[in-house]
Design an enzyme around this catalytic site. Sequence first.
Site, PDB file in Angstrom:
ATOM      1  N   GLY A   1      29.259 147.592  94.961  1.00  0.00           N
ATOM      2  CA  GLY A   1      28.072 147.381  95.792  1.00  0.00           C
ATOM      3  C   GLY A   1      27.711 145.919  95.903  1.00  0.00           C
ATOM      4  O   GLY A   1      27.664 145.223  94.897  1.00  0.00           O
TER       5      GLY A   1
ATOM      6  N   ASN B   1      31.334 146.938  85.481  1.00  0.00           N
ATOM      7  CA  ASN B   1      32.252 147.213  84.369  1.00  0.00           C
ATOM      8  C   ASN B   1      33.575 147.844  84.800  1.00  0.00           C
ATOM      9  O   ASN B   1      34.606 147.598  84.179  1.00  0.00           O
ATOM     10  CB  ASN B   1      31.589 147.979  83.215  1.00  0.00           C
ATOM     11  CG  ASN B   1      30.671 149.070  83.693  1.00  0.00           C
ATOM     12  OD1 ASN B   1      30.767 149.503  84.842  1.00  0.00           O
ATOM     13  ND2 ASN B   1      29.791 149.533  82.828  1.00  0.00           N
TER      14      ASN B   1
ATOM     15  N   THR C   1      25.994 142.914  89.374  1.00  0.00           N
ATOM     16  CA  THR C   1      25.470 144.247  89.656  1.00  0.00           C
ATOM     17  C   THR C   1      23.959 144.215  89.742  1.00  0.00           C
ATOM     18  O   THR C   1      23.294 143.667  88.860  1.00  0.00           O
ATOM     19  CB  THR C   1      25.899 145.311  88.623  1.00  0.00           C
ATOM     20  OG1 THR C   1      25.130 146.496  88.847  1.00  0.00           O
ATOM     21  CG2 THR C   1      25.665 144.876  87.197  1.00  0.00           C
TER      22      THR C   1
ATOM     23  N   ASP D   1      22.308 146.691  89.272  1.00  0.00           N
ATOM     24  CA  ASP D   1      21.860 147.648  88.254  1.00  0.00           C
ATOM     25  C   ASP D   1      21.543 146.993  86.909  1.00  0.00           C
ATOM     26  O   ASP D   1      20.878 147.595  86.076  1.00  0.00           O
ATOM     27  CB  ASP D   1      22.910 148.745  88.052  1.00  0.00           C
ATOM     28  CG  ASP D   1      23.023 149.653  89.263  1.00  0.00           C
ATOM     29  OD1 ASP D   1      22.042 149.749  90.019  1.00  0.00           O
ATOM     30  OD2 ASP D   1      24.088 150.257  89.455  1.00  0.00           O
TER      31      ASP D   1
ATOM     32  N   MET E   1      16.959 151.871  93.552  1.00  0.00           N
ATOM     33  CA  MET E   1      18.295 152.098  93.007  1.00  0.00           C
ATOM     34  C   MET E   1      18.305 152.052  91.482  1.00  0.00           C
ATOM     35  O   MET E   1      17.367 151.562  90.862  1.00  0.00           O
ATOM     36  CB  MET E   1      19.259 151.063  93.568  1.00  0.00           C
ATOM     37  CG  MET E   1      19.645 151.308  95.014  1.00  0.00           C
ATOM     38  SD  MET E   1      20.786 150.036  95.614  1.00  0.00           S
ATOM     39  CE  MET E   1      21.423 150.863  97.098  1.00  0.00           C
TER      40      MET E   1
ATOM     41  N   ARG F   1      21.397 153.951  89.024  1.00  0.00           N
ATOM     42  CA  ARG F   1      22.042 155.241  88.790  1.00  0.00           C
ATOM     43  C   ARG F   1      21.729 155.754  87.396  1.00  0.00           C
ATOM     44  O   ARG F   1      21.234 156.847  87.204  1.00  0.00           O
ATOM     45  CB  ARG F   1      23.546 155.045  88.936  1.00  0.00           C
ATOM     46  CG  ARG F   1      24.288 156.256  89.319  1.00  0.00           C
ATOM     47  CD  ARG F   1      25.657 155.909  89.884  1.00  0.00           C
ATOM     48  NE  ARG F   1      26.150 154.639  89.342  1.00  0.00           N
ATOM     49  CZ  ARG F   1      26.786 153.727  90.047  1.00  0.00           C
ATOM     50  NH1 ARG F   1      27.012 153.933  91.319  1.00  0.00           N
ATOM     51  NH2 ARG F   1      27.219 152.614  89.478  1.00  0.00           N
TER      52      ARG F   1
ATOM     53  N   GLU G   1      16.306 156.165  91.169  1.00  0.00           N
ATOM     54  CA  GLU G   1      17.023 157.255  91.836  1.00  0.00           C
ATOM     55  C   GLU G   1      17.664 158.228  90.844  1.00  0.00           C
ATOM     56  O   GLU G   1      17.940 159.364  91.191  1.00  0.00           O
ATOM     57  CB  GLU G   1      18.097 156.695  92.768  1.00  0.00           C
ATOM     58  CG  GLU G   1      19.184 155.929  92.035  1.00  0.00           C
ATOM     59  CD  GLU G   1      20.264 155.357  92.952  1.00  0.00           C
ATOM     60  OE1 GLU G   1      20.455 155.844  94.067  1.00  0.00           O
ATOM     61  OE2 GLU G   1      20.922 154.380  92.527  1.00  0.00           O
TER      62      GLU G   1
ATOM     63  N   GLN H   1      17.445 146.869  99.611  1.00  0.00           N
ATOM     64  CA  GLN H   1      16.996 146.187  98.403  1.00  0.00           C
ATOM     65  C   GLN H   1      18.077 145.280  97.831  1.00  0.00           C
ATOM     66  O   GLN H   1      17.778 144.206  97.317  1.00  0.00           O
ATOM     67  CB  GLN H   1      16.479 147.175  97.356  1.00  0.00           C
ATOM     68  CG  GLN H   1      17.512 148.096  96.768  1.00  0.00           C
ATOM     69  CD  GLN H   1      16.893 149.352  96.150  1.00  0.00           C
ATOM     70  OE1 GLN H   1      16.306 149.327  95.081  1.00  0.00           O
ATOM     71  NE2 GLN H   1      17.023 150.467  96.834  1.00  0.00           N
TER      72      GLN H   1
END
Lengths: 421, 421
Positions: free
Chosen positions: A14, A114, A142, A144, A189, A191, A246, A301
Amino acid sequence: MNSKPDAIVAQSGGPTAVINSSACGVIQEAMKSDKIGRVIGATNGILGILGEDLFDISAEKPETIEQLKQTPAAAIGSCRYKLKSLEDSKADFDRILDVFNAHNIRYFFYAGGNDSMDTADKVNKLAADAGYELVCMGIPKTVDNDLAFTDHCPGYPSVAKYVATCAMEAGRDTETLYTADTCTILEVMGRNAGWIAAATGLAARCPEDAPHLVYMPEAAFSFDKLINDVNKVLKKLGRVFIVAGEGLKNEKGEYITADKGAFSRDSFGHVQLGGVGAMLKAVIEKEVKIKARFNLLGTNQRSAMHFASLTDINEAYMCGQMAVKNALEGVNGKMVTLVREQGPQYKCTTGLAELRDVANGEKKVPREFINDKGNHITDAMRDYVRPLVQGEAPITIDEDGLPVFMRFERKPLEKKLPKYL
Amino acid sequence: MNSKPDAIVAQSGGPTAVINSSACGVIQEAMKSDKIGRVIGATNGILGILGEDLFDISAEKPETIEQLKQTPAAAIGSCRYKLKSLEDSKADFDRILDVFNAHNIRYFFYAGGNDSMDTADKVNKLAADAGYELVCMGIPKTVDNDLAFTDHCPGYPSVAKYVATCAMEAGRDTETLYTADTCTILEVMGRNAGWIAAATGLAARCPEDAPHLVYMPEAAFSFDKLINDVNKVLKKLGRVFIVAGEGLKNEKGEYITADKGAFSRDSFGHVQLGGVGAMLKAVIEKEVKIKARFNLLGTNQRSAMHFASLTDINEAYMCGQMAVKNALEGVNGKMVTLVREQGPQYKCTTGLAELRDVANGEKKVPREFINDKGNHITDAMRDYVRPLVQGEAPITIDEDGLPVFMRFERKPLEKKLPKYL
């Protein structure tokens, strides 16, 4: 043909607002070195390497390369192609080395999460086994923020700044129109890790401020708790603004959206989520009997260059630059990490971590960053994220009043091998 | 008690990034006049008037009032309370005059859309019939840009700039990750008019640029056409970025989301939409067999102060200011309009329109702003919207790296009437 070995730079997974800043750091630093010939771009990440779809980034205009810092998403091209074990994906790994060999590529700079570090590590091992001289360096990337061994990941500070601002702004919308739109849910976002949701908590400086409730996957979620939380806020303020990651999970660790069959898996095997916002809206309207709406920022985002964090842009660049500097100093098989120096003033330098360690790690929001009730953040989280969102991205605006983004001209390298993909 | 008559300022309906700039224009201009006593805020619009929930804006700090220009949403408070005909809502209309009378309010400045102009017009007529001296002035406000008699509406330029930028940014995301996420749908607001969707078309300057397809409620939508359009773009680019207005209608003029039962009505009787993005995603995944995702900016698009149009902020302020100037010069029963002067250089001045005319009008995207295929905009639309999105909002950033927004202290006016609401 030039005699100096070439370097390849590739982007994976992403996109973020600053993965191009990291690429810019790699490219500009590599072009300074007399040990490296050309800098080659792999169109669409590992797919570009496998397909020998390569282009000469060194031949691009210097101003195009400089503009990478102001352009969101992966300008070289990204993908979600998943390489498995060396045994299960042997043909792919062999092909990668064949392509590198055919183009005399001796440096592999790979920006990703990763899974990408895992790929870089395996390519590195295979090259060593084959006696092919190759330096593989990873660059963290990332939104995340879930990579281990690094204080934070480039890409995260920008999404953090943007979503916190979005929570403030939509929060004001709810605050001023609560007599009609009483509840707003902002789905963000994340995960498995709640870092993005957690960042929005920074926007809440007083009880009136949104978000009033922040739910992260790290804290078990239940609809009973939600309804109770919502009613408490409503009683106090007459409105409620909720941020939901999410990937919210129930006490059994199952995604709360799972029983809807509303998810599928991407090619990395990750569960693709969505629907938490819609689900919370439906439950709140039914059980609390107030009007609710949800905003789903989606890919906006992670690509919000127009309000990216300047700290993030600079650190992402530094990661790319340090990957090259380390590679030229003989370092191999490592990912550049961001290191937060001790002290009252935020200072960030870089370190190194083994690719294989990063590949196997995952960093979630620690329990002490989440409040006891599991519905907001603590000051420890605020202190963590505040320095990351400092500074605004410089953006160039064109005659249409819109930001200027670059595109590569993409002078393709001549293919030397049989077709593979 | 002061002897000079007071002015009241109220905000109505969905907030925008600049409705507070209009309020600032009203407040600062009214406070300059020696004909007006205090400037009174009606908490939550017409609800605040009916409930006698009023506060003294003149008593707020000047810097708080100035900060209105940098604060999104309706700082005075808004609502969606619907007044019907003079007969059907007689008690409400009478109450409004009672409250005005009790507080010696002789100026009523009302920022809103056509429902609000209708209310202001009726209050004005009732006052005239009752021999109560009152000046009612309307200030245009709607992100939907659908008010008649004005070149454009304050609030629209800011959402236009933001959604066009969002289309560019998420478009780059799709462009660089199309091998995984091939189709992205950006659902934007616009119940009956496609102005917001149309604005995103400005971002498409070359065939590669998003959005590739722009669907507006003004052009009849069909899923067959969608699938055909998507396949054509895919064949050329390998990816597709679609902008869809929330109010897309089929050839019979029915909302395409209607058969899902996924809509309800708000208290103005408007159909509340949502779900176009999710619907297009489902249809594209099933029929075109590519991965699709959708972003739903929701209330974040209308509150995006952090990337608002400076032109919009200035024009919104001017509308508020001119409402007061006109009122003081004896104008009554009008809404301030924005007038685009002829000539190569964009220049915007103000005019006036009858409240009742605005109330009954609606301005949709004209056919010549939409291409023949009904799936994108024309240069006429680009020329219309380009000048509106010029300039970026000045924002103040605090130590948390986030924008600074103001809140009123809200010194309440003493209630003089029996409870009503």
